[in-house]
Design a protein around this motif. Sequence first.
Motif, mmCIF file in Angstrom:
data_model
loop_
_atom_site.group_PDB
_atom_site.id
_atom_site.type_symbol
_atom_site.label_atom_id
_atom_site.label_comp_id
_atom_site.label_asym_id
_atom_site.label_seq_id
_atom_site.Cartn_x
_atom_site.Cartn_y
_atom_site.Cartn_z
ATOM 1 N N ARG A 81 -3.657 2.402 7.932
ATOM 2 C CA ARG A 81 -4.387 1.209 8.402
ATOM 3 C C ARG A 81 -5.540 0.887 7.448
ATOM 4 O O ARG A 81 -5.808 -0.278 7.162
ATOM 5 C CB ARG A 81 -4.909 1.423 9.827
ATOM 6 C CG ARG A 81 -3.806 1.488 10.878
ATOM 7 C CD ARG A 81 -4.383 1.725 12.267
ATOM 8 N NE ARG A 81 -5.165 0.586 12.718
ATOM 9 C CZ ARG A 81 -4.649 -0.488 13.322
ATOM 10 N NH1 ARG A 81 -3.344 -0.563 13.546
ATOM 11 N NH2 ARG A 81 -5.417 -1.476 13.710
ATOM 12 N N GLY A 82 -6.200 1.911 6.966
ATOM 13 C CA GLY A 82 -7.255 1.677 5.980
ATOM 14 C C GLY A 82 -6.705 1.120 4.691
ATOM 15 O O GLY A 82 -7.308 0.235 4.062
ATOM 16 N N TRP B 221 -5.350 -5.980 1.872
ATOM 17 C CA TRP B 221 -5.583 -7.380 2.240
ATOM 18 C C TRP B 221 -6.842 -7.929 1.569
ATOM 19 O O TRP B 221 -6.889 -9.085 1.154
ATOM 20 C CB TRP B 221 -5.668 -7.523 3.753
ATOM 21 C CG TRP B 221 -5.648 -8.956 4.199
ATOM 22 C CD1 TRP B 221 -6.650 -9.650 4.812
ATOM 23 C CD2 TRP B 221 -4.569 -9.881 4.038
ATOM 24 N NE1 TRP B 221 -6.270 -10.948 5.038
ATOM 25 C CE2 TRP B 221 -4.990 -11.120 4.580
ATOM 26 C CE3 TRP B 221 -3.295 -9.783 3.487
ATOM 27 C CZ2 TRP B 221 -4.185 -12.243 4.583
ATOM 28 C CZ3 TRP B 221 -2.490 -10.909 3.485
ATOM 29 C CH2 TRP B 221 -2.935 -12.127 4.033
ATOM 30 N N ALA B 222 -7.869 -7.083 1.440
ATOM 31 C CA ALA B 222 -9.091 -7.514 0.748
ATOM 32 C C ALA B 222 -8.798 -7.791 -0.726
ATOM 33 O O ALA B 222 -9.307 -8.758 -1.303
ATOM 34 C CB ALA B 222 -10.175 -6.440 0.879
ATOM 35 N N PRO C 85 0.781 -1.234 0.000
ATOM 36 C CA PRO C 85 0.000 0.000 0.000
ATOM 37 C C PRO C 85 0.814 1.287 0.000
ATOM 38 O O PRO C 85 0.276 2.353 -0.266
ATOM 39 C CB PRO C 85 -0.833 -0.105 1.284
ATOM 40 C CG PRO C 85 -0.058 -1.020 2.163
ATOM 41 C CD PRO C 85 0.586 -2.009 1.239
ATOM 42 N N GLY C 86 2.084 1.232 0.322
ATOM 43 C CA GLY C 86 2.888 2.459 0.309
ATOM 44 C C GLY C 86 3.368 2.844 1.691
ATOM 45 O O GLY C 86 3.332 2.058 2.637
ATOM 46 N N GLY D 19 -11.104 0.120 -1.737
ATOM 47 C CA GLY D 19 -11.581 -0.989 -0.923
ATOM 48 C C GLY D 19 -11.190 -2.293 -1.582
ATOM 49 O O GLY D 19 -10.046 -2.482 -1.968
ATOM 50 N N HIS D 20 -12.167 -3.191 -1.736
ATOM 51 C CA HIS D 20 -11.860 -4.469 -2.378
ATOM 52 C C HIS D 20 -12.154 -4.448 -3.873
ATOM 53 O O HIS D 20 -12.035 -5.474 -4.545
ATOM 54 C CB HIS D 20 -12.644 -5.598 -1.703
ATOM 55 C CG HIS D 20 -14.132 -5.492 -1.889
ATOM 56 N ND1 HIS D 20 -14.910 -4.650 -1.146
ATOM 57 C CD2 HIS D 20 -14.973 -6.115 -2.750
ATOM 58 C CE1 HIS D 20 -16.170 -4.765 -1.522
ATOM 59 N NE2 HIS D 20 -16.239 -5.650 -2.499
ATOM 60 N N PHE D 21 -12.522 -3.277 -4.421
ATOM 61 C CA PHE D 21 -12.760 -3.149 -5.859
ATOM 62 C C PHE D 21 -11.486 -2.668 -6.552
ATOM 63 O O PHE D 21 -10.718 -1.897 -5.978
ATOM 64 C CB PHE D 21 -13.871 -2.146 -6.146
ATOM 65 C CG PHE D 21 -15.220 -2.559 -5.643
ATOM 66 C CD1 PHE D 21 -15.967 -3.510 -6.325
ATOM 67 C CD2 PHE D 21 -15.763 -1.992 -4.499
ATOM 68 C CE1 PHE D 21 -17.216 -3.897 -5.871
ATOM 69 C CE2 PHE D 21 -17.008 -2.375 -4.033
ATOM 70 C CZ PHE D 21 -17.730 -3.335 -4.717
ATOM 71 N N TYR D 22 -11.294 -3.109 -7.802
ATOM 72 C CA TYR D 22 -10.192 -2.553 -8.597
ATOM 73 C C TYR D 22 -10.676 -2.352 -10.023
ATOM 74 O O TYR D 22 -11.583 -3.033 -10.500
ATOM 75 C CB TYR D 22 -8.953 -3.453 -8.545
ATOM 76 C CG TYR D 22 -9.119 -4.835 -9.115
ATOM 77 C CD1 TYR D 22 -8.773 -5.123 -10.433
ATOM 78 C CD2 TYR D 22 -9.615 -5.882 -8.330
ATOM 79 C CE1 TYR D 22 -8.915 -6.400 -10.962
ATOM 80 C CE2 TYR D 22 -9.761 -7.157 -8.842
ATOM 81 C CZ TYR D 22 -9.411 -7.407 -10.161
ATOM 82 O OH TYR D 22 -9.554 -8.673 -10.672
ATOM 83 N N ALA D 23 -10.072 -1.376 -10.692
ATOM 84 C CA ALA D 23 -10.481 -1.021 -12.052
ATOM 85 C C ALA D 23 -9.400 -1.419 -13.034
ATOM 86 O O ALA D 23 -8.206 -1.311 -12.749
ATOM 87 C CB ALA D 23 -10.730 0.487 -12.143
#
Length: 265
Positions: free
Chosen positions: A32-33, A39-40, A24-25, A68-72
């Motif tokens: 934390r978010g 992880w999702a 995540p960087g 979130g747990h979506f990706y484009a």
Amino acid sequence: MVAGQVKNTLGLELSNGSLGPLWPGREGLHWRGQLASSWALLQQEEFIHLSLLQGLSRHVLPVLGSCGHFYAVEYLAAGSPQHRTLFPLDEAADVPQGGQGQAKAISDIALSFLDMVNHFHSDFSHHLHLCDIKPENFAIRRDLTVVAIDVDMAFFEPKMSEILEQNCTGDEDCNFFDCFSKCDLRVNKCGAQRVNSNLQVICDKIFRHWFSSPLESSAISLQLQRQLRGAVHECADSPRVAPSMFWKLRRLLQAMQRELWGTEK
């Protein structure tokens, strides 16, 4: 934990330095978010595949972003057996109408499939096996580059061996969708090595559709069409395709392009 998830999902042992696309960087206010989102995403095998191949292959979709747990990913129209040419050529650039235009486009797409086969076989630390090859799992960009848009059933060699090496009483027990191995009846165990190849399945499920009947272009000689049809059938019907078949198909498709370009000039 990320490295462990990659090993469990893809069978690859990667160093921390290779996990950049999945990390995540830097720590910050929302770290934390970001960890929770990452992880999702890491529970999705296709996301891991596409992220690790980011920038390494023009034949897979780039990940454009996530939330979130979506990706484009890049939007491309999938192929379909309902299309006479398997792929929607009207969305590609500079494809003239008519038989000759379609023949030129098909030769470009077929050569791009061969480029993808060679790339997945040679350009990574392990072979990448495609176990679900059908028009719906591929698309073409405007420049007619073939892109694998569904890699849920794509496996690098270590994971492929793990999947294939199962108990068996016959060869049919060693078939995993489009990936086959042989049953060793002495120990009732499937071989860990795949017997067929990406090229053999593409010849069977993609090229056979295009080249089993005469092409709608008088610019291609009947002799070349017969040679191409024979090569495609030989490739599709051979469980163990010889490496020379790749170069034979490439040479014939390039000859097809030369004939079409010669007529156009």
